[in-house]
Design an enzyme around this catalytic site. Structure first.
Site, short mmCIF file in Angstrom:
data_model
loop_
_atom_site.label_atom_id
_atom_site.label_comp_id
_atom_site.label_asym_id
_atom_site.label_seq_id
_atom_site.Cartn_x
_atom_site.Cartn_y
_atom_site.Cartn_z
N LYS A 1 -0.38 11.46 5.52
CA LYS A 1 0.01 10.43 6.50
C LYS A 1 0.63 9.22 5.81
O LYS A 1 1.65 8.70 6.26
CB LYS A 1 -1.23 10.04 7.32
N LYS B 1 0.83 -1.21 0.00
CA LYS B 1 0.00 0.00 0.00
C LYS B 1 0.87 1.26 0.00
O LYS B 1 0.53 2.25 -0.65
CB LYS B 1 -0.93 -0.01 1.21
#
Length: 292
Positions: free
Chosen positions: A239, A171
């Protein structure tokens, strides 16, 4: 009908939980802020006031939370998953968190008789709604098999990529590539507009060639219209790029373009664009070009 717990009913979690319910399971959901369970309840699921009640009797426990500390709190708190989930249950963490945290939680879950998968997703709100997400799964193969129906209820592409933490690593790479596509698309849009070229036909022909991408298909119109309603918030992508930088450092790998993208995303957040869709990177290009 199996019982599935779902913790986190945000932009992504709510439609994902609805799709699991519609796939023939009974979803017991909890969200830390109230008022988010309406679509799930309408689909036949139920809302629970605590994590402990949501996981009671569930064979699969799904998490979709913003960041590593949120997942850690839900997993390890007194009211949390580790304390209350049934032995043998599979915990599927759809959140995007640090790979090292995913590995640590998987080890702790194993000591409690649970199996944990890190299964972050890509595809945005649209993919969550229509069940076409790409799901990158790390963890034990038997747990992937046992949670297969739930995984397939939310994703069209479900791939077991390795042991615990591997899903989060994939990811991070995904978020690097998406950010790169978004930034160069934003630069192309501003360049074309400033040059007096009609944007629609220009992007149409670009999309038909080697530069075509899913990002172009799904984000160009919003950029052209300056419409940035969040499908995936800039602050979350910020983030995620921090996760990439930390993981790359741990792997002794340089990501110079990734570092630049992280700075551009940080600038977007600092300029008040954190709650907008990540395609709002366009606004940063406009600011740098004196066209904001």
């Amino acid at each position: 009908m199996s019982i599935v717990a779902f913790i986190g009913l945000g932009i992504m979690g709510s439609p994902m939980a609805v799709n699991v319910q519609r796939a023939g399971h009974h979803v017991q959901a909890h969200n830390r802020s109230s008022g988010r369970a309406g679509p799930l309840v309408e689909a036949g699921g139920s809302e629970c006031p605590t994590v402990a009640e949501a996981v009671r009797g569930a064979s699969v426990v799904c998490l979709m939370l913003p960041d590593s500390p949120d997942v850690q709190a839900v997993m390890t708190g007194e009211d949390g998953v580790l304390a209350h989930a049934a032995e043998g249950a599979v915990v599927v963490d759809f959140s995007t968190i640090r790979p090292d945290v995913a590995r640590e939680l998987a080890q702790e879950a194993e000591t409690r008789g649970l199996r944990m998968l890190d299964a972050p997703v890509s595809g945005g709100e649209a993919g969550a709604r229509d069940g076409s997400l790409s799901v990158m799964v790390g963890g034990p193969a038997d747990a992937v098999q046992d949670a297969g129906e739930v995984l397939r209820a939310v994703g069209r592409t479900v791939v077991h990529v390795g042991p615990a933490g591997a899903g989060q690593t994939v990811k991070a790479a995904n978020q690097l590539m998406v950010a790169g596509h978004l930034q160069v698309l934003a630069e192309a849009v501003v360049f074309l507009e400033a040059s007096g070229v009609e944007l629609g036909p220009a992007l149409e022909v670009i999309a038909g060639g080697l530069a075509g991408s899913r990002v172009l298909e799904s984000k160009a119109e919003g950029m052209a219209q300056r419409a940035f309603e969040p499908g995936f918030r800039t602050e979350l992508h910020h983030k995620d790029l921090g996760i990439l930088e930390d993981a790359a450092r741990e792997a002794s790998v340089v990501v110079p373009v990734g570092a630049l993208l992280a700075q551009l995303m940080a600038s977007a957040v600092a300029n008040g664009d954190g709650a907008l869709d990540h395609s709002a990177l366009l606004r940063g290009v406009l600011r740098l070009s004196g066209r904001a």
